[in-house]
Design a protein around this motif. Structure first.
Motif, PDB file in Angstrom:
ATOM      1  N   LEU A  17       0.221  -7.805   7.653  1.00  0.00           N
ATOM      2  CA  LEU A  17       1.076  -8.855   7.077  1.00  0.00           C
ATOM      3  C   LEU A  17       0.288  -9.710   6.084  1.00  0.00           C
ATOM      4  O   LEU A  17       0.720  -9.936   4.947  1.00  0.00           O
ATOM      5  CB  LEU A  17       1.618  -9.744   8.206  1.00  0.00           C
ATOM      6  CG  LEU A  17       2.520 -10.869   7.750  1.00  0.00           C
ATOM      7  CD1 LEU A  17       3.893 -10.332   7.393  1.00  0.00           C
ATOM      8  CD2 LEU A  17       2.641 -11.929   8.823  1.00  0.00           C
ATOM      9  N   SER A  18      -0.881 -10.175   6.506  1.00  0.00           N
ATOM     10  CA  SER A  18      -1.691 -11.047   5.641  1.00  0.00           C
ATOM     11  C   SER A  18      -2.095 -10.314   4.363  1.00  0.00           C
ATOM     12  O   SER A  18      -2.034 -10.873   3.267  1.00  0.00           O
ATOM     13  CB  SER A  18      -2.970 -11.480   6.366  1.00  0.00           C
ATOM     14  OG  SER A  18      -2.651 -12.025   7.598  1.00  0.00           O
ATOM     15  N   THR A  19      -2.512  -9.055   4.525  1.00  0.00           N
ATOM     16  CA  THR A  19      -2.962  -8.284   3.360  1.00  0.00           C
ATOM     17  C   THR A  19      -1.826  -8.085   2.371  1.00  0.00           C
ATOM     18  O   THR A  19      -1.971  -8.283   1.160  1.00  0.00           O
ATOM     19  CB  THR A  19      -3.517  -6.917   3.819  1.00  0.00           C
ATOM     20  OG1 THR A  19      -4.521  -7.146   4.799  1.00  0.00           O
ATOM     21  CG2 THR A  19      -4.104  -6.133   2.663  1.00  0.00           C
ATOM     22  N   GLU A  24       0.850  -9.028  -2.762  1.00  0.00           N
ATOM     23  CA  GLU A  24       2.115  -9.139  -3.480  1.00  0.00           C
ATOM     24  C   GLU A  24       2.342 -10.505  -4.113  1.00  0.00           C
ATOM     25  O   GLU A  24       3.009 -10.624  -5.128  1.00  0.00           O
ATOM     26  CB  GLU A  24       3.289  -8.848  -2.525  1.00  0.00           C
ATOM     27  CG  GLU A  24       3.279  -7.452  -1.939  1.00  0.00           C
ATOM     28  CD  GLU A  24       3.670  -6.392  -2.950  1.00  0.00           C
ATOM     29  OE1 GLU A  24       4.444  -6.705  -3.879  1.00  0.00           O
ATOM     30  OE2 GLU A  24       3.170  -5.252  -2.818  1.00  0.00           O
ATOM     31  N   LEU A  25       1.796 -11.546  -3.488  1.00  0.00           N
ATOM     32  CA  LEU A  25       2.170 -12.895  -3.925  1.00  0.00           C
ATOM     33  C   LEU A  25       1.034 -13.707  -4.523  1.00  0.00           C
ATOM     34  O   LEU A  25       1.273 -14.714  -5.182  1.00  0.00           O
ATOM     35  CB  LEU A  25       2.775 -13.666  -2.738  1.00  0.00           C
ATOM     36  CG  LEU A  25       4.135 -13.151  -2.261  1.00  0.00           C
ATOM     37  CD1 LEU A  25       4.518 -13.816  -0.947  1.00  0.00           C
ATOM     38  CD2 LEU A  25       5.222 -13.398  -3.306  1.00  0.00           C
ATOM     39  N   GLY A  26      -0.192 -13.310  -4.283  1.00  0.00           N
ATOM     40  CA  GLY A  26      -1.318 -14.052  -4.853  1.00  0.00           C
ATOM     41  C   GLY A  26      -1.229 -15.533  -4.543  1.00  0.00           C
ATOM     42  O   GLY A  26      -1.033 -15.945  -3.392  1.00  0.00           O
ATOM     43  N   GLY A 298       4.212  -1.433  10.853  1.00  0.00           N
ATOM     44  CA  GLY A 298       5.496  -1.200  10.166  1.00  0.00           C
ATOM     45  C   GLY A 298       6.362  -2.453  10.199  1.00  0.00           C
ATOM     46  O   GLY A 298       6.982  -2.834   9.198  1.00  0.00           O
ATOM     47  N   ALA A 299       6.396  -3.118  11.348  1.00  0.00           N
ATOM     48  CA  ALA A 299       7.197  -4.339  11.470  1.00  0.00           C
ATOM     49  C   ALA A 299       6.617  -5.442  10.577  1.00  0.00           C
ATOM     50  O   ALA A 299       7.354  -6.196   9.935  1.00  0.00           O
ATOM     51  CB  ALA A 299       7.221  -4.792  12.931  1.00  0.00           C
ATOM     52  N   ALA A 300       5.295  -5.520  10.512  1.00  0.00           N
ATOM     53  CA  ALA A 300       4.642  -6.537   9.670  1.00  0.00           C
ATOM     54  C   ALA A 300       4.992  -6.327   8.199  1.00  0.00           C
ATOM     55  O   ALA A 300       5.226  -7.279   7.455  1.00  0.00           O
ATOM     56  CB  ALA A 300       3.123  -6.469   9.870  1.00  0.00           C
ATOM     57  N   ALA A 304       6.721  -9.026   5.703  1.00  0.00           N
ATOM     58  CA  ALA A 304       6.081  -9.354   4.418  1.00  0.00           C
ATOM     59  C   ALA A 304       7.060  -9.123   3.264  1.00  0.00           C
ATOM     60  O   ALA A 304       7.203  -9.982   2.383  1.00  0.00           O
ATOM     61  CB  ALA A 304       4.817  -8.509   4.226  1.00  0.00           C
ATOM     62  N   ASP A 305       7.756  -7.984   3.287  1.00  0.00           N
ATOM     63  CA  ASP A 305       8.680  -7.664   2.187  1.00  0.00           C
ATOM     64  C   ASP A 305       9.809  -8.689   2.097  1.00  0.00           C
ATOM     65  O   ASP A 305      10.248  -9.055   1.002  1.00  0.00           O
ATOM     66  CB  ASP A 305       9.233  -6.245   2.344  1.00  0.00           C
ATOM     67  CG  ASP A 305       8.153  -5.189   2.101  1.00  0.00           C
ATOM     68  OD1 ASP A 305       7.054  -5.558   1.612  1.00  0.00           O
ATOM     69  OD2 ASP A 305       8.393  -4.007   2.413  1.00  0.00           O
ATOM     70  N   GLN A 306      10.277  -9.167   3.239  1.00  0.00           N
ATOM     71  CA  GLN A 306      11.332 -10.199   3.222  1.00  0.00           C
ATOM     72  C   GLN A 306      10.812 -11.491   2.603  1.00  0.00           C
ATOM     73  O   GLN A 306      11.505 -12.136   1.811  1.00  0.00           O
ATOM     74  CB  GLN A 306      11.780 -10.514   4.646  1.00  0.00           C
ATOM     75  CG  GLN A 306      12.639  -9.441   5.271  1.00  0.00           C
ATOM     76  CD  GLN A 306      12.932  -9.828   6.706  1.00  0.00           C
ATOM     77  OE1 GLN A 306      13.761 -10.694   6.954  1.00  0.00           O
ATOM     78  NE2 GLN A 306      12.244  -9.213   7.638  1.00  0.00           N
TER      79      GLN A 306
END
Ligand SMILES: Cc1cc2nc3c(=O)[nH]c(=O)nc-3n(C[C@H](O)[C@H](O)[C@H](O)COP(=O)(O)OP(=O)(O)OC[C@H]3O[C@@H](n4cnc5c(N)ncnc54)[C@H](O)[C@@H]3O)c2cc1C
Length: 381
Positions: A17-19, A24-26, A298-300, A304-306
């Motif tokens: 999740l953190s990675t 993606e967001l910087g 996979g859940a993380a 993250a995508d949301q």
């Protein structure tokens, strides 16, 4: 504006999740990742430690090597979680965030199985695997039981893999014909969602004279008689007990009001808890997938995508699909794979089996190598 995200637990779920948020967001995100440990260890590395293939030092991936910018790691123990306020207390301070993600995994409750600590060994922690590594070389004769003390437990194929690797270990030492191996599992088959996987494991057990005791759980060990007591009252004598301890949500989760029936209920597509802005991923949840790293990861990714879509004002991404692949050690340096799908047919998970091979063993190795590189910036295995 920067969104603050507090990630509790730096295991498979928290690391992925953190990675992903950082990638993606910087600067749009400020992630704080908290874990009480100073290093991450892949679950399957514990088998390598137990059978003396790798040292505990070699399998520890230190958080100080985390390669993710925009992520602040704190080695602290979480002592309280207030999900309504999204406030977290640790032994080092107090944190609040716009988004809170609980990825605290499952703890082991060795004391829940009377006699386990005195008369047996668990191999699900690094310390437990290490203590078995020291005991195994002097085990030459008698009965070894690989026994599950409670469900759910992490990595459902692990007891079967352990029995196969134990057989291989004893053969290599020339003492296999003096040892009886039994596997006690609370399921009817080794991997219930995939009959083909179960058949292959049972065929291997037959070939290797490993006895399978299905549909049973070990409730206690009797240190006086050296017997494992099963949930139907049956008693199995043993000389060496390799146990999978009872699992439970970390005490801090139980005290937070997040858990119901032992684990955190979440929306199975979004991983949202009933508290606004609070998500939970991985072993700590009751989402309906097995407790395994690939599912936590996979859940993380879905959470993250949301968050990425929300912060970027994009449309809602696809929800969690409950699929994942588990590797199964088959001995002789071969690994099988089962691709499982827990959500497509509600109540009826399905699995597709890939037969053991060196190629799949290489795939498993690549899985570990890629995570080491992605999360920790480390090369090699
Ligand atoms: C022998 C064995 C073999 C396995 N093989 C596989 C396999 O082949 N494939 C697979 O996918 N999975 C495998 N697993 C399972 C896998 O390791 C776990 O399911 C996975 O680690 C779960 O990820 P998670 O992020 O949910 O939790 P975890 O990885 O357990 O991370 C939770 C983190 O929370 C931290 N934490 C807990 N409480 C606190 C607190 N109060 N304060 C601060 N930090 C805290 C912990 O230190 C931990 O780092 C195996 C497990 C074992 C034991």
């Amino acid at each position: 504006m920067t969104t603050s995200v507090l990630v509790l637990g730096a295991g498979f779920g928290g690391l992925e999740l953190s990675t992903r948020l950082s990638e993606e967001l910087g600067d749009l995100v400020a992630v704080t990742l908290i874990d009480r440990a100073d290093a991450f260890v892949f679950g399957f590395s514990k088998l390598d430690v137990m059978f003396g293939k790798r040292t505990p030092g070699a399998v520890r991936l230190r958080y100080r090597d985390l390669a993710t910018p925009h992520v602040r790691f704190r080695q602290e123990t979480i002592t309280a979680i207030d999900p309504a306020a999204r406030r977290v207390t640790t032994d080092g301070g107090t944190y609040e965030a716009d988004v809170l993600v609980v990825a605290l995994g499952a703890d082991y409750d060795v004391a829940a199985t009377p006699g386990l600590a005195e008369a047996g060994h668990e191999f699900y922690s690094v310390a437990g695997a290490e203590s078995l590594r020291d005991v195994l070389p002097s085990f030459r004769t008698g009965t070894a039981i690989v026994g599950v003390c409670g469900a759910p437990f992490k990595c459902p194929p692990a007891p079967s893999e352990t029995a196969i690797l134990l057989d291989e270990h004893l053969r290599a030492r020339g003492v296999r014909d003096r040892v009886r191996i039994q596997v006690v599992i609370p399921f009817g088959t080794p991997v219930p969602p995939s009959p083909a996987t179960s058949e292959a494991i049972l065929a291997k057990f037959g070939e290797r004279s490993i006895e399978f005791v299905p549909g049973r759980r070990v409730t206690a060990l009797d240190p006086a008689t050296h017997e494992a007591v099963l949930d139907d009252g049956a008693r199995l004598p043993f000389d060496l007990f390799l146990g999978i301890p009872v699992h439970r949500a970390p005490a801090v989760v139980e005290a937070s009001g997040l858990a119901e029936g032992g684990w955190i209920p979440v929306d199975k597509h979004t991983l949202a808890t009933r508290f606004p802005g609070v998500y939970a991923v991985g072993d700590v949840t009751s989402v309906g997938t097995p407790k395994a790293g690939v599912f936590s990861e996979g859940a993380a990714r879905v959470v993250a995508d949301q968050l990425v879509a929300r912060i970027r004002g994009a449309s809602e991404p696809p929800g969690y699909d409950g699929t994942g692949s588990c590797w199964i050690e088959f001995g002789d340096r071969e690994v099988a794979r089962v691709d499982v799908d827990f959500f497509s047919t509600p109540g009826h998970p399905t699995g597709t089996f890939t037969a053991p091979s060196g190629r799949t063993a290489a795939e498993k190795a690549e899985f570990a190598t890629s995570r080491r590189a992605r999360w920790f910036g480390l090369s090699g295995d």
